[in-house]
Write a protein that holds these residues in place. Structure first.
Motif, PDB file in Angstrom:
ATOM      1  N   HIS A  73     -14.177  -4.439  -5.158  1.00 45.53           N
ATOM      2  CA  HIS A  73     -13.632  -3.804  -4.061  1.00 45.53           C
ATOM      3  C   HIS A  73     -14.265  -2.725  -3.734  1.00 45.53           C
ATOM      4  CE1 HIS A  73     -10.275  -2.338  -1.571  1.00 45.53           C
ATOM      5  NE2 HIS A  73     -10.171  -1.592  -2.052  1.00 45.53           N
TER       6      HIS A  73
ATOM      7  N   HIS B   5      -2.784  -0.302   2.248  1.00 47.73           N
ATOM      8  CA  HIS B   5      -4.116  -0.302   1.733  1.00 47.73           C
ATOM      9  C   HIS B   5      -4.878  -1.515   2.285  1.00 47.73           C
ATOM     10  CE1 HIS B   5      -7.001  -1.765  -1.499  1.00 47.73           C
ATOM     11  NE2 HIS B   5      -7.465  -0.431  -1.266  1.00 47.73           N
TER      12      HIS B   5
ATOM     13  N   HIS C 145      -8.430  -1.042   4.993  1.00 49.61           N
ATOM     14  CA  HIS C 145      -9.343  -1.934   4.910  1.00 49.61           C
ATOM     15  C   HIS C 145      -9.411  -3.258   6.028  1.00 49.61           C
ATOM     16  CE1 HIS C 145     -10.976   0.139   1.270  1.00 49.61           C
ATOM     17  NE2 HIS C 145     -10.047  -0.127   0.659  1.00 49.61           N
TER      18      HIS C 145
ATOM     19  N   HIS D 279      -8.078   7.961   1.224  1.00 46.30           N
ATOM     20  CA  HIS D 279      -8.456   6.429   0.635  1.00 46.30           C
ATOM     21  C   HIS D 279     -10.025   6.142   0.858  1.00 46.30           C
ATOM     22  CE1 HIS D 279      -8.170   3.172  -1.954  1.00 46.30           C
ATOM     23  NE2 HIS D 279      -8.608   2.291  -1.083  1.00 46.30           N
TER      24      HIS D 279
ATOM     25  N   HIS E 165     -13.403   5.785  -1.546  1.00 45.53           N
ATOM     26  CA  HIS E 165     -14.427   4.773  -1.186  1.00 45.53           C
ATOM     27  C   HIS E 165     -15.675   5.445  -0.991  1.00 45.53           C
ATOM     28  CE1 HIS E 165     -12.296   0.968  -2.015  1.00 45.53           C
ATOM     29  NE2 HIS E 165     -11.259   1.351  -1.312  1.00 45.53           N
TER      30      HIS E 165
HETATM   31 ZN   LIG Z   1      -9.499   0.375  -1.202  1.00 46.23          ZN
END
Ligand SMILES: [Zn+2]
Ligand SMILES: [Zn+2]
Length: 174
Positions: A41, A103, A108, A129, A133
């Motif tokens: 991920h 999410h 994404h 978030h 990342h």
């Molecule tokens: Zn994520």
């Protein structure tokens, strides 16, 4: 209290409890012994700034499969032995739906939703978030929550400190 009210309380408590559970699971399982699945991920083509080069799924999606099976089990056990467990399982399912929309959808962009929050709490959540990342390794990561995010400036500061610390650690190892 009336029965439906108890049901509602259990659903809400389970939903909120899931954020706490998800935070711990993300920090200590996914970025711990479960990194083997979660790594995908952090290298994923589902990062908006990377080109979509791979398939639709990541190894990390196996977590969704495992959690779904657990929840199905909770529904079954609740139905057979203890009905309140079904309300708890409903709260967990609801969390799963909101988590997936936020999410996978908003951050994404795995759902065909183009809308992006321009301000307010939702924007802060997306930024938080993205900061998670910013790091592609198991260590040195910040911001493990999904529906609760601290102040973005604080997160950025902590990210810098963590990276400095892990760089120092790497130097030390050599
Ligand atoms: Zn994520
Ligand atoms: Zn992560």
């Amino acid at each position: 209290m009336m029965e439906w009210l108890w049901t509602l309380v259990l659903v809400v408590v389970a939903f909120l409890g899931m954020e706490v559970f998800a935070w711990y699971a993300h920090k200590y399982i996914m970025h711990g012994w479960g990194w083997g699945w979660h790594k995908s991920h952090h290298e994923s083509h589902h990062q908006p700034h990377l080109k979509n080069t791979g398939g639709v799924f990541e190894k990390n999606d196996l977590y969704v499969v495992v959690f779904s099976l657990v929840v199905i089990g909770l529904f079954a056990v609740g139905d057979l032995y203890w009905k309140p467990l079904m309300a708890i399982a409903s709260g967990i399912t609801l969390y799963g739906v909101v988590y997936s929309l936020f999410h996978d959808g908003m951050v994404h962009r795995r759902w065909p939703i183009r809308w992006q929050p321009k301000s307010g709490y939702l924007k802060r959540l997306v930024q938080a978030h993205r900061i998670h990342h910013a790091v592609r390794t198991r260590e040195g990561t910040v911001s493990f929550g999904f529906l609760y995010a601290p102040d973005v400036r604080k997160l950025k500061k902590r990210l810098k400190q963590q990276q400095a610390a892990s760089l120092a650690g790497a130097r030390h190892d050599r």
